[in-house]
Design a protein around this motif. Structure first.
Motif: not given
Length: 738
Positions: A520-531, A578-579, A591-599, A605-608
Motif C-alpha cells: 500500500f501507499d502507506l503514509n509513513l511517519p516522518a522518521e520512517m520516510v527518512r529511512c 505507524a499507528v 478511527y476516521s482521523e487515523i484512517m485519513a492520516q495513514l491512508n 485498520l480494524v486488524r491494527l
C-alpha cells in the motif's frame, strides 16, 4: 592262398556257443569269463562270414540272426521271470533284466562289430546297439510298462503318506523309462509322467479338501510349503529333472490355486487377519508360495491395498473427529499427529513390501494406490498438501513443536518427501510451502539453513527442478540480502551525514521468487520516510535499473513505549508502529482521523487497532470500551499500561491465507493447462478432442490432477484467442493455428 569259405550254419553254430556262454554268465551260472582269445575268435568268425565273396557273404543273414538272438533270450528267459513277479519284486527283477540286457547288447555288438562298420553303414540300417534296445522295448517294455507305472505310483503315494521306500530302486526303474526312449523322452512322458501327474493331482486334491476345513491359513500354508519341498526332493532323488516344473505346478494348483479364495479369505486367519495381527513370517510364506503362480499375487496385493487404505482412512477420520472436538487439541498439534501417524504407517507397510513381499512391483503399486486414496482427503477443511507443508514448517522453524536432532530431522524430511509423491495437488503443496518458507526466512525463524537446503534438494529429486526453482531463489535471495545489508552499514559508516537516526535493516528480494504480498501507499511517519530515502540513495549507488517496491506489511519495528511505571520495548509490525507514532503528536484520535492520516483500508485498520486496543496488550484505550472496533470509536495512548517484561511482542490477528493460496494456485493452473494444450497442439497440429484432453491430463498429472471441465474451458478460451480452431467438418477435431 585262398581262405576256406565258412557256411552259414557252421559259422552260426560257433557264434551260438559264444552267445550261450554269455547268457550263462548273465544268469550267474558257473562259466569261465571271456578270454581275449574267445573274443578275437568270435569277432573273426563274423568278419570272415561278411567278407566272403557272394553268394557266401552272409551279412544280411547275420544281421537278422543278431536280432533273433535277443528275441529268443527274451522270450525264453526274461519275460517268464517278469511275469511271475509282482509289485516291488517285479520292479527289482525288471531293473536286473534291463542291466543284463544292456550288458548283452554291449558284448554282442562287439562280436558283430564288423556289421556296424560296413554293412549297416552302407545300407543305412538301424545300428546294432539300437536293434538290441528296440528288442527289449518291443517285447518287454510294451508288455509291462503299465504294471510298472502303477507299482511306481503306488510306492510314491506310500512315501507321501510317510512310509519308507527304496528310492534307489525307483530311480533305476525310472531310468529305464528314459533310456528306452533312446534320446527321446516320449516313453517317460507319456507312459509314466502323465499318469503320475494325474495321480498327484488327485492325491493333493483329497488332502487340500480336508485341510482347508480343518486348518488355519498359516497351518495350511506350512503344510503346503512342506509338500512342495518334499516333491522337489522327490525329483532330486528319483524322478527326471524335467518333471520338476510340471510336478510343482500340479501341486501348487491343487493346494494353492484351487483353494486360493477360501484360503486368503479365511475369517480369523486369512490374509486380512495376518495383516491386522502383523504376522510377518506368515505373510512372507504366503508371498513365497504365491509369487511363482501366474497372477497368484494379485488377490494378496488387492487385500494389502484394501487393508492399508482402511488403516489410513481411520487415521484421517480420527483427525477429523479430533478437529471437531477442537477444545481437546490445538490446530497445530492436529496435523503434526496426523502426518506423524501417516509416516509411521508408511514406514510399517514399506517394510512389509521390502521384507515380506521382496520388493515386488505389484505391492509397491498397491501401497502407492492405497496412500493416494487417503493422502488426498481433506481434514478439518484443509487439504493434505497444506497439512504436509505445515508439518514441514513445524520441523524447520525455531521453536516448532517437534524437538528433533539433526539426523532425525533429515530422516523425517526424507519421509515427508516420499509422502508428497502420493499427493495429487503437488502445486498446492509447493505454494503453501513457499508461503511458510517465506515467513521462516523473512522473520528469521528458520532453525537451520542446511535443513532448508536439504529438503529443497530432496523435493527437486522427487518433483523436478521447476518445482523448487522459486524456493531455491528465495534461499539464495536471503544470502544476497545479508550481503546487501552489510554494504548498507558500510555506506552509513562512511557517510555519517546520511544516517537516518534509527537502526535500519532492509531485505531486498527478487519479486519473481517470492509469494505476492499486498503493498500500500502507506503514509509513513516522518522518521520512517527518512529511512526509506537514505536506503534509496544507497541502492542507487549500486544499480540504476531496479525499482524498489516497499512491502510494509512484512516489516518489524522496535518502538520504546514510555509508560508511567516504566519504559517497555514494543516489538510491532511497521503498520502498528505507524499507528502508535501518531500518538506522539496527538493525545486522542478518532478511527476516521487515523484512517485519513495513514491512508489504510478498513480491513487493515480494524486488524491494527484491534491488536493494540482489544487484545492481550492494551497499548491504546478506546471509547466505548468494547471487544470490537467500529468506525465511530476514538483512541488514546494508555499511559497506565505496564507489564512484567521489559520487551513485549504485540502480534497481529492471523489472516487465513488458505483462500488466497488456493486462488493463486488455480490461476497458475489455468496458465499450466493453456501451456500444455498449446504444446501438444503445436507438435500434433491436428488432434481429436478426447485425445487432446487425455494427453493434457497425462502431461499435468505430475503436478496436479487437472479437472476435465477446466481443460474444456481453457480450450474454448484458446479458440477465442485464435490459438486453436475447430474443424468445420468434425467439431470434435481441433487444429493448431500458428
Amino acid at each position: 592262398m585262398d581262405r576256406k569259405n565258412i557256411e552259414l550254419d557252421q559259422g552260426w553254430d560257433y557264434m551260438q556257443k559264444g552267445i550261450t556262454k554269455l547268457k550263462k554268465i548273465l544268469e550267474e551260472q558257473p562259466e569261465q569269463p571271456f578270454s581275449s582269445e574267445d573274443y578275437i575268435m568270435l569277432y573273426t568268425t563274423i568278419y570272415n562270414m561278411c567278407t566272403q565273396k557272394p553268394p557266401h557273404d552272409y551279412s544280411q543273414q547275420l544281421y537278422d540272426k543278431y536280432r533273433e538272438a535277443f528275441q529268443e533270450y527274451i522270450d525264453s528267459t526274461v519275460l517268464p521271470s517278469l511275469r511271475e513277479k509282482h509289485d516291488e519284486f517285479m520292479l527289482r527283477e525288471l531293473v536286473k533284466r534291463w542291466l543284463n540286457h544292456k550288458v548283452m547288447v554291449r558284448w554282442l555288438s562287439r562280436f558283430f562289430y564288423y556289421l556296424d562298420r560296413y554293412f549297416i553303414a552302407r545300407r543305412s540300417l538301424p545300428a546294432l546297439n539300437e536293434v538290441g534296445l528296440t528288442c527289449f522295448r518291443d517285447l518287454v517294455y510294451d508288455e509291462i510298462n503299465g504294471k510298472v507305472r502303477d507299482a511306481v505310483i503306488t510306492l510314491i503315494d506310500k512315501e507321501r503318506d510317510g512310509e519308507q521306500i527304496d528310492r534307489a530302486l525307483l530311480k533305476h526303474v525310472l531310468d529305464i523309462f528314459v533310456e528306452i526312449g533312446m534320446g527321446h523322452m516320449e516313453c517317460y512322458e507319456n507312459d509314466f509322467e502323465e499318469p503320475m501327474l494325474i495321480g498327484t493331482g488327485r492325491y493333493y486334491s483329497r488332502k487340500a479338501t480336508s485341510w482347508i476345513l480343518e486348518d488355519s491359513c498359516p497351518d495350511y500354508m506350512l503344510k503346503s510349503e512342506e509338500c512342495l519341498r518334499k516333491e522337489r526332493e522327490r525329483v532330486s532323488h528319483y524322478l527326471h529333472s524335467s518333471s520338476e516344473p510340471k510336478l510343482v505346478e500340479k501341486v501348487q494348483h491343487e493346494l494353492l490355486v484351487a483353494f486360493a479364495n477360501e484360503l486368503l479369505e479365511k475369517e480369523h486367519s486369512g490374509c486380512r487377519a495376518l495383516l491386522r495381527d502383523d504376522k510377518v513370517d506368515d505373510l512372507s510364506r504366503m508371498y513365497r508360495l504365491y509369487h511363482k503362480i501366474p497372477k497368484g499375487l494379485e488377490p494378496i496385493a488387492n487385500t494389502f491395498k484394501q487393508h492399508v487404505t482402511t488403516e489410513g482412512t481411520i487415521l484421517v477420520q480420527q483427525a477429523e473427529d479430533a478437529a471437531s472436538n477442537q477444545a481437546t487439541t490445538s490446530s497445530g498439534a492436529l496435523e503434526q499427529v496426523l502426518i506423524r501417524k501417516i509416516i509411521e504407517l508408511h514406514d510399517k507397510y514399506m517394510a512389509y513390501v521390502t521384507d515380506c513381499f521382496s520388493n515386488n512391483t505389484l505391492f509397491h503399486k498397491a501401497l502407492k494406490e492405497a496412500f493416494e486414496v487417503f493422502c488426498n482427503k481433506t481434514v478439518a477443511g484443509g487439504s493434505s498438501a497444506e497439512l504436509l507443508a505445515t508439518f514441514c514448517d513445524n520441523i524447520l522453524k525455531k521453536g516448532g513443536s517437534e524437538k528433533l536432532g539433526d539426523e532425525a530431522i533429515e530422516e523425517t524430511l526424507e519421509k515427508v518427501v516420499k509422502l508428497l509423491a502420493y499427493i495429487g495437488d503437488k502445486d498446492l503443496f509447493a505454494e503453501f510451502y513457499r508461503k511458510k518458507l517465506a515467513r521462516r526466512l523473512l522473520f528469521d525463524r528458520s532453525a537451520n539453513d542446511d535443513h532448508e537446503r536439504s529438503i529443497l534438494t530432496k523435493l527437486k529429486q522427487q518433483c523436478g527442478g521447476q518445482f523448487t526453482s522459486k524456493m531455491e531463489g528465495m534461499v539464495t535471495d536471503l544470502t544476497l540480502a545479508r550481503e546487501n545489508q552489510t554494504g548498507f552499514e558500510g555506506y552509513l559508516s562512511s557517510n555519517p551525514a546520511a544516517h537516518p537516526g534509527l537502526d535500519l535493516t532492509v531485505t531486498v528480494l527478487t519479486t519473481g521468487f517470492w509469494p505476492s504480498y499486498k503493498s500500500f501507499d502507506l503514509n509513513l511517519p516522518a522518521e520512517m520516510v527518512r529511512c526509506v530515502e537514505v536506503f534509496k540513495g544507497f541502492y542507487e549507488t549500486k544499480t540504476k535499473h531496479r525499482k524498489l517496491t516497499w512491502i510494509y506489511s512484512l516489516g518489524t519495528c522496535h518502538v520504546n513505549g514510555k509508560f508511567e511505571q516504566k519504559t517497555i520495548e514494543l516489538v510491532v509490525s511497521t503498520y502498528q508502529a505507524a499507528v502508535l507514532l501518531l500518538f506522539n503528536s496527538s493525545d486522542r484520535l478518532s478511527y476516521s482521523e487515523i484512517m485519513a492520516q495513514l491512508n489504510l483500508t478498513h480491513d487493515d485498520l480494524v486488524r491494527l487497532l484491534h491488536s493494540l486496543s482489544c487484545a492481550k496488550y492494551k497499548i491504546l484505550t478506546k471509547e466505548p470500551n468494547t471487544r470490537s472496533i467500529s468506525q465511530t470509536d476514538s483512541f488514546e495512548f494508555n499511559s497506565k499500561f505496564t507489564d512484567r517484561m521489559r520487551r513485549i511482542k504485540i502480534p497481529l490477528p492471523p489472516v487465513d491465507e488458505r483462500k488466497k493460496v488456493v486462488e493463486d494456485v488455480d490461476k497458475d493452473r489455468r496458465y499450466a493447462i493453456d501451456a500444455a494444450l498449446v504444446r501438444i497442439m503445436k507438435s500434433r497440429k491436428v488432434l481429436g478432442h478426447q485425445q487432446l484432453v487425455s494427453e493434457c491430463v497425462e502431461q499435468l498429472s505430475r503436478m496436479f490432477k487437472p479437472d476435465i471441465k477446466a481443460i474444456k474451458k481453457r480450450m474454448e478460451d484458446l479458440i477465442t484467442r485464435d490459438y486453436l480452431e475447430r474443424d468445420k467438418e468434425n467439431p470434435n477435431l481441433f487444429r493448431y493455428l500458428a
